[in-house]
Scaffold this active site. Sequence first.
Site, short mmCIF file in Angstrom:
data_model
loop_
_atom_site.label_atom_id
_atom_site.label_comp_id
_atom_site.label_asym_id
_atom_site.label_seq_id
_atom_site.Cartn_x
_atom_site.Cartn_y
_atom_site.Cartn_z
N GLY A 1 -3.41 5.92 -13.18
CA GLY A 1 -4.16 5.78 -11.93
C GLY A 1 -3.59 6.53 -10.74
N ASP B 1 -13.60 6.49 -3.46
CA ASP B 1 -13.00 5.99 -4.70
C ASP B 1 -13.61 6.66 -5.95
OD1 ASP B 1 -11.13 4.23 -3.63
OD2 ASP B 1 -12.57 2.59 -3.48
N LYS C 1 -13.41 -4.01 1.82
CA LYS C 1 -14.26 -2.84 1.58
C LYS C 1 -15.76 -3.14 1.78
CE LYS C 1 -11.12 -0.31 -1.45
NZ LYS C 1 -10.95 0.40 -2.72
N ASN D 1 -14.23 2.70 1.86
CA ASN D 1 -12.76 2.76 1.88
C ASN D 1 -12.24 3.76 2.92
OD1 ASN D 1 -13.15 5.28 0.71
ND2 ASN D 1 -11.44 5.06 -0.71
N GLY E 1 -14.43 -3.55 -17.10
CA GLY E 1 -14.27 -4.19 -15.79
C GLY E 1 -15.51 -3.98 -14.94
N ALA E 2 -15.75 -4.91 -14.04
CA ALA E 2 -16.94 -4.83 -13.18
C ALA E 2 -16.61 -5.28 -11.77
CB ALA E 2 -18.08 -5.67 -13.78
N GLY E 3 -15.42 -4.92 -11.31
CA GLY E 3 -15.01 -5.23 -9.94
C GLY E 3 -15.35 -4.08 -9.01
N SER F 1 0.82 -1.21 0.00
CA SER F 1 0.00 0.00 0.00
C SER F 1 0.86 1.26 0.00
CB SER F 1 -0.91 0.02 1.22
OG SER F 1 -1.61 1.26 1.27
P1 NAP Z 1 -11.50 -6.54 -8.48
O1 NAP Z 1 -12.69 -6.16 -7.70
O2 NAP Z 1 -10.78 -7.80 -8.16
O3 NAP Z 1 -11.92 -6.55 -10.05
C1 NAP Z 1 -11.01 -7.00 -11.03
C2 NAP Z 1 -11.60 -6.75 -12.43
O4 NAP Z 1 -10.58 -7.09 -13.39
C3 NAP Z 1 -12.81 -7.61 -12.76
O5 NAP Z 1 -13.67 -6.89 -13.63
C4 NAP Z 1 -12.18 -8.81 -13.48
O6 NAP Z 1 -13.05 -9.47 -14.39
C5 NAP Z 1 -11.10 -8.10 -14.27
N1 NAP Z 1 -10.02 -8.99 -14.67
C6 NAP Z 1 -9.08 -9.53 -13.88
N2 NAP Z 1 -8.25 -10.29 -14.60
C7 NAP Z 1 -8.68 -10.23 -15.88
C8 NAP Z 1 -8.22 -10.79 -17.12
N3 NAP Z 1 -7.14 -11.58 -17.18
N4 NAP Z 1 -8.89 -10.48 -18.25
C9 NAP Z 1 -9.98 -9.67 -18.21
N5 NAP Z 1 -10.46 -9.11 -17.08
C10 NAP Z 1 -9.82 -9.39 -15.93
O7 NAP Z 1 -10.37 -5.39 -8.37
P2 NAP Z 1 -10.55 -3.80 -8.14
O8 NAP Z 1 -10.44 -3.50 -6.70
O9 NAP Z 1 -11.74 -3.34 -8.90
O10 NAP Z 1 -9.18 -3.25 -8.81
C11 NAP Z 1 -8.99 -3.36 -10.21
C12 NAP Z 1 -7.73 -2.61 -10.62
O11 NAP Z 1 -7.86 -1.24 -10.29
C13 NAP Z 1 -6.45 -3.08 -9.93
O12 NAP Z 1 -5.42 -3.04 -10.88
C14 NAP Z 1 -6.21 -2.05 -8.87
O13 NAP Z 1 -4.84 -1.89 -8.54
C15 NAP Z 1 -6.74 -0.79 -9.55
N6 NAP Z 1 -7.21 0.22 -8.60
C16 NAP Z 1 -6.63 1.46 -8.65
C17 NAP Z 1 -7.06 2.44 -7.77
C18 NAP Z 1 -6.41 3.80 -7.81
O14 NAP Z 1 -6.56 4.55 -6.83
N7 NAP Z 1 -5.75 4.17 -8.88
C19 NAP Z 1 -8.09 2.17 -6.86
C20 NAP Z 1 -8.67 0.90 -6.85
C21 NAP Z 1 -8.22 -0.07 -7.74
P3 NAP Z 1 -13.98 -10.70 -13.88
O15 NAP Z 1 -15.20 -10.08 -13.25
O16 NAP Z 1 -14.29 -11.44 -15.12
O17 NAP Z 1 -13.16 -11.50 -12.90
#
Ligand code: NAP
Length: 286
Positions: free
Chosen positions: A252, A101, A65, A86, A126-128, A14
């Site tokens: 980011g 966020d 979270k 968060n 993406g849908a995380g 972090s």
């Molecule tokens: P998360 O909830 O685990 O979601 C991950 C997402 O990535 C899902 O949509 C997943 O698809 C997709 N994914 C993972 N591997 C994949 C692949 N090989 N091919 C296609 N899609 C894939 O994670 P999150 O918390 O949303 O974070 C996502 C990213 O954002 C990370 O890189 C994180 O470091 C970054 N982030 C940055 C900030 C910032 O402040 N800049 C803040 C938060 C997060 P599925 O649904 O199909 O699994």
Amino acid sequence: MELLGVIGNPIAHSLSPVMHNAALAATGRQGVYLPFLVEHAELAQAVYGARALGFTGLNVTIPFKEHVLPYLTELTPEARRIQSVNTIAFIDDRIVGHTTDGIGFTAAAKSELDFDFSRKAVLVIGAGGAARAITAELLARQCRVYITNRTYQRAEAFRELAGSARLQLTAVPMHPEALQPIMGQVDVVINTTSVGMAKPSAQNPGRESRADVPIPAELLLPQHLVIDIIYNPKQTLFLRLAQEKGCRTQNGVGMLVWQAVKAWEFWWGIAPPVEPMYQAIEASLS
Ligand code: NAP
């Protein structure tokens, strides 16, 4: 002395401690911000323990979270909307959960690019968890949101975020043929997936591949603003290819800094100076 910290698992990676401590030093505020590795089974003790010790607040990161919600006494409307927190503030006996966020994401675009998301058409890839926060904020700004994801059902489930404004959100299968027709209609393309986080070019020089970009870069158009919320590496392959297409781009780092700025505003009602925060991040990443 004010006590603050971030809870997560893992937590060593972090960048929040260096960023917040830089802001504390710059403002002369007497405080310290620490990383805390917490086991899932001890999440409640961690939250209640921080309150008992007189902490001002906490940040919450992966994977807590959503899990932290039962231990809070109230949620802000933003956190309730996406059921994700968060940032926590301890105020007397209250434990208040908030999310910065989404607002941090749009604030970064405003600050770095003078870009206003109001009523824009946006493709979210993406849908995380991060996509959920960003999409809710975009819908609040009356954006038209297209969402695409490897697991299509997760993108479809985002419809609930749109509430009565269902027409504002469309799930699109993650296939070039399905995406192609909408590319001319969108102003912004946002990668919220973790695709691109690895550094294949460093590990396997010259072996970048389709697997390193979330959607084929050929779909991008020069008029797109392309944002990748990944900050390590600072320039993902997707952003580099977008630049080669003539697109404006943003990484980011801004979202990372501005979600922290919004946490300060929640804790203390003041914005910290962003320059030392950017510098702390740059130093950590380089
Ligand atoms: P998360 O909830 O685990 O979601 C991950 C997402 O990535 C899902 O949509 C997943 O698809 C997709 N994914 C993972 N591997 C994949 C692949 N090989 N091919 C296609 N899609 C894939 O994670 P999150 O918390 O949303 O974070 C996502 C990213 O954002 C990370 O890189 C994180 O470091 C970054 N982030 C940055 C900030 C910032 O402040 N800049 C803040 C938060 C997060 P599925 O649904 O199909 O699994």
